[in-house]
Design an enzyme around this catalytic site. Structure first.
Site, mmCIF file in Angstrom:
data_model
loop_
_atom_site.group_PDB
_atom_site.id
_atom_site.type_symbol
_atom_site.label_atom_id
_atom_site.label_comp_id
_atom_site.label_asym_id
_atom_site.label_seq_id
_atom_site.Cartn_x
_atom_site.Cartn_y
_atom_site.Cartn_z
ATOM 1 N N LEU A 1 0.815 -1.209 0.000
ATOM 2 C CA LEU A 1 0.000 0.000 0.000
ATOM 3 C C LEU A 1 0.846 1.256 0.000
ATOM 4 O O LEU A 1 0.483 2.269 -0.616
ATOM 5 C CB LEU A 1 -0.935 -0.011 1.210
ATOM 6 C CG LEU A 1 -2.228 -0.840 1.095
ATOM 7 C CD1 LEU A 1 -3.070 -0.408 -0.098
ATOM 8 C CD2 LEU A 1 -1.966 -2.328 1.012
ATOM 9 N N ASP A 2 1.977 1.236 0.687
ATOM 10 C CA ASP A 2 2.849 2.404 0.733
ATOM 11 C C ASP A 2 3.370 2.755 -0.656
ATOM 12 O O ASP A 2 3.297 3.903 -1.092
ATOM 13 C CB ASP A 2 4.017 2.135 1.683
ATOM 14 C CG ASP A 2 4.090 3.150 2.816
ATOM 15 O OD1 ASP A 2 3.213 4.021 2.908
ATOM 16 O OD2 ASP A 2 5.029 3.055 3.620
ATOM 17 N N ASP A 3 3.927 1.766 -1.353
ATOM 18 C CA ASP A 3 4.448 2.030 -2.688
ATOM 19 C C ASP A 3 3.339 2.425 -3.645
ATOM 20 O O ASP A 3 3.507 3.335 -4.463
ATOM 21 C CB ASP A 3 5.187 0.798 -3.207
ATOM 22 C CG ASP A 3 6.585 0.702 -2.647
ATOM 23 O OD1 ASP A 3 7.469 1.419 -3.147
ATOM 24 O OD2 ASP A 3 6.797 -0.052 -1.697
ATOM 25 N N GLU B 1 2.411 6.062 -3.031
ATOM 26 C CA GLU B 1 3.422 7.023 -3.461
ATOM 27 C C GLU B 1 3.537 7.069 -4.980
ATOM 28 O O GLU B 1 3.743 8.147 -5.573
ATOM 29 C CB GLU B 1 4.775 6.687 -2.828
ATOM 30 C CG GLU B 1 5.751 7.834 -2.805
ATOM 31 C CD GLU B 1 5.268 9.015 -1.971
ATOM 32 O OE1 GLU B 1 5.530 10.167 -2.382
ATOM 33 O OE2 GLU B 1 4.629 8.795 -0.922
ATOM 34 N N HIS C 1 -0.495 7.833 3.948
ATOM 35 C CA HIS C 1 -0.103 7.897 2.542
ATOM 36 C C HIS C 1 -1.266 7.519 1.630
ATOM 37 O O HIS C 1 -1.445 8.118 0.556
ATOM 38 C CB HIS C 1 1.096 6.976 2.299
ATOM 39 C CG HIS C 1 2.351 7.453 2.944
ATOM 40 N ND1 HIS C 1 3.342 6.598 3.399
ATOM 41 C CD2 HIS C 1 2.796 8.705 3.241
ATOM 42 C CE1 HIS C 1 4.326 7.298 3.926
ATOM 43 N NE2 HIS C 1 4.013 8.583 3.839
#
Length: 650
Positions: free
Chosen positions: A390-392, A395, A469
């Site tokens: 989920l972070d990548d 971003e 994020h």
């Protein structure tokens, strides 16, 4: 680069004043970051970890019988160079010694031919004995010792390979573990069943001590229950080993199949060193020879994770525990576009093409809990087809959103990828409204209480930084008022610490969490006057260092004294500034932080940062993301300049 507009001279950032030093720093930082881009369009900074990666690499090669003199000498030079004066090895720059890391470093140097009577190993052995010796080291370290006959297998906790057969709803099924943990647990269950012993020509009795390592007391009832569970697992495992029945054979076959199915194109498992190493050992013990294509690809793949450097003492060789080119590239795109680089600049165009090519369109482990969810999203590394996160994804979408034209539309290919990524991310929300990194609803904590699992964070519950994020991504896509976003905002507000900060799961620590949450809250329209925002601003102001920067030591995960405290670093100063700028703060704290970044910039446009500001496992494992020191300061300075040009937000 960005052209300065407005007054230059005495004043504050809130009244249109622009620090000429900041303008110059942005220009230098932009050129420096552009110079770091690969011809293929990606950015990738080295990810430094501690010496266990290098020690275990030598141990693996010894176990397989492929360790060479050159590899050994180069790795040993690196391991020696990282030893502390007291003889121990730490898990982050500036930290104190850690027992298991010291045991593994010691064992690796003995493999390299260093004598137990040499001064540096005498100091290491003395330190290790005083801090618990072999008995006090973690289970994973003692598994390595057992594989070389230096620790009895029967004294280790067990985890039967039958766990791979447990259905999803049954406690201790492999999907109760976080993705990074299950990739190690499955092959280790095979290794602990087969119990290999390949003796070394020396022992390490000098590391033995009757003193046990530090223990964390459990409440009485869980401790008794877990002892009973461990006893039951031992009884089951013993019976299965003695009988060698069909269920054990089926479990071993299923474990091997599970491992084989998850090897990545580059030969790794999830792009992570620990499961990579354990999977090689397990498959080799199950009959895969060293020239088998799977094993050959796995061993060859390590070359892409090796860093070799020339030093006055000779060449050193060290391993990256993981690589994050997708993450680094997305951060670089955001920083450069914030700095005013147009999206049709060749560097950004090639980055967009590369990012689009990294989208994952096949189901991975995440689909076990979300079987009806269409694939989408992005992973961390070059080859990681099974584990988007989920972070990548958030971003990358934030980076790709920069290509939204004057009509408000994205180019077709970009828009379709963004839509798929957002749909996947929304579908991966956990029941409580937040997001974990890799899985949904990975919150069953029983696995973390097993005696076998005494290292690292083993589950993947929602965290404030990842959730923030995702919220920022949704807001950038025009979904600030969607029900999913509003619920996530409520979740974030409920997670605020009493002091005003937010915990950082994947970066050190409260500076990282707060630096993620405040921009997300601003993106969805939470005003600077909101009580949660004001508390956070006060917390940041109270933790600014006298030099104007911010820093936080990794010990903040285990010692509250260190929360928000530590020597100033470029990345952590930038996170604090990004939070304050998002909150509309116009105090002198912002100007002092900007001045610190300007004053500490190198002539080539980069910054120095020896500290570890990335987090693998809170309290256990940290990462120095080498690109953080370049992308985050540029982003912070560029947003500071934009606010000076456009005036403060209301």
């Amino acid at each position: 680069m960005t052209k300065a507009v407005g007054r230059v001279g005495p004043g504050t950032a809130g009244d249109g004043w622009i620090d000429p030093g900041a303008v110059t720093a942005i220009g230098r930082a932009t050129e420096h970051l552009l110079d770091l881009q690969s011809p293929e369009g990606w950015w990738k900074g080295e990810q430094s970890t501690n010496i266990t990666m290098d020690a275990q690499d030598l141990l693996l090669r010894e176990f397989l019988g492929i360790r060479t003199e050159q590899e050994t000498a180069e790795s040993a030079r690196w391991i020696r160079s990282q030893q502390l004066a007291d003889g121990s090895w730490a898990v982050f720059d500036g930290g104190s010694g850690e027992l298991s890391t010291t045991v593994e470093g010691y064992l690796a140097l003995r493999l390299a031919g260093d004598g137990a009577d040499e001064p540096h190993l005498l100091r290491a052995a003395d330190w290790a004995r005083r801090h618990g010796g072999l008995k006090g080291s973690r289970v994973f370290t003692r598994i390595w010792l057992a594989m070389f006959g230096l620790w009895p297998w029967h004294e280790l906790p067990v985890l039967p390979p039958e766990i791979v057969l447990l259905p999803l709803g049954v406690p201790l099924n492999i999907y109760d573990w976080a993705c990074w943990a299950r990739q190690s647990i499955v092959p280790l269950s095979v290794v602990s069943h087969l119990r290999p012993v390949r003796p070394l020509p020396f022992d390490v009795d000098e590391l033995r001590s009757p003193q046990a390592g530090p223990a964390t007391p459990e409440p009485r009832k869980p401790r008794v229950a877990l002892r009973l569970l461990d006893r039951a697992l031992r009884l089951w495992n013993g019976a299965a080993v003695r009988r060698g029945g069909w269920l054990r054979r089926r479990a071993l076959h299923r474990a091997a199949t599970w491992i084989l199915e998850r090897q990545e194109a580059d030969g790794s498992w999830g792009g992570l060193q620990p499961p990579w190493v354990y999977s090689i050992i397990a498959l080799h013990l199950l009959g895969h020879p060293l020239d088998h294509p799977v094993i050959r690809r796995a061993l060859d793949g390590f070359e892409g994770f090796l860093i070799r450097e020339e030093t006055p003492d000779g060449t050193v060789r060290r391993l990256e525990g993981c690589q994050g080119p997708v993450w680094d590239t997305a951060l670089a795109v955001v920083a450069l576009t914030d700095a005013g680089l147009p999206v049709d600049h060749p560097a950004l165009a090639s980055a967009a093409r590369w990012l689009l090519g990294q989208e994952l369109r096949a189901a991975g482990d995440w689909s076990v809990r979300r079987p009806r969810l269409a694939p989408g999203g992005w992973a961390f590394g070059f080859s990681n087809a099974h584990y988007p996160d989920l972070d990548d994804t958030a971003e990358v979408v934030l980076a790709l959103e920069r290509w939204r034209g004057s009509t408000g539309a994205l180019p077709t290919a970009v828009g379709e990828a963004v839509d798929r990524g957002i749909a996947w991310a929304v579908g991966m929300r956990s029941k409580d409204g937040g997001w974990g990194a890799f899985d949904a609803d990975n919150t069953r904590a029983l696995v973390e209480k097993l005696p076998f699992c005494d290292f690292g964070r083993l589950i993947d519950p929602p965290s404030a930084d990842v959730t923030a994020h995702v919220v920022e991504m949704l807001a950038a896509h025009g979904l600030a008022r969607a029900a999913t976003t509003r619920r996530a905002v409520r979740w974030l507000l409920a997670q605020q610490e009493p002091g005003g900060s937010w915990f950082g799961r994947w970066g050190v620590n409260h500076l990282y969490g707060t630096g993620a949450v405040l921009p997300a809250l601003a993106a969805v329209g939470i005003p600077p006057t909101h009580p949660a925002v004001r508390r956070a601003v006060r917390w940041l102001a109270a933790h600014q260092n006298a030099d104007g920067g911010w820093g936080e030591d990794p010990r903040s995960y285990v010692d509250p004294h260190w929360i928000g405290r530590g020597p100033s670093t470029p990345s952590q100063t930038a996170w604090a500034l990004l939070a304050l700028l998002a909150a509309g703060d116009t105090s002198a704290a912002v100007d002092r932080g900007v001045a610190w970044l300007v004053a500490t910039q190198r002539a080539d446009g980069g910054w120095d940062e020896p500290q570890f500001t990335g987090t693998g496992f809170p309290g256990d494992f940290y990462i120095r993301y080498h690109l953080y020191r370049d992308v985050f300061p540029l982003t912070a300075l560029a947003r500071h300049l934009a606010r000076a040009q456009n005036g403060p937000t209301s």
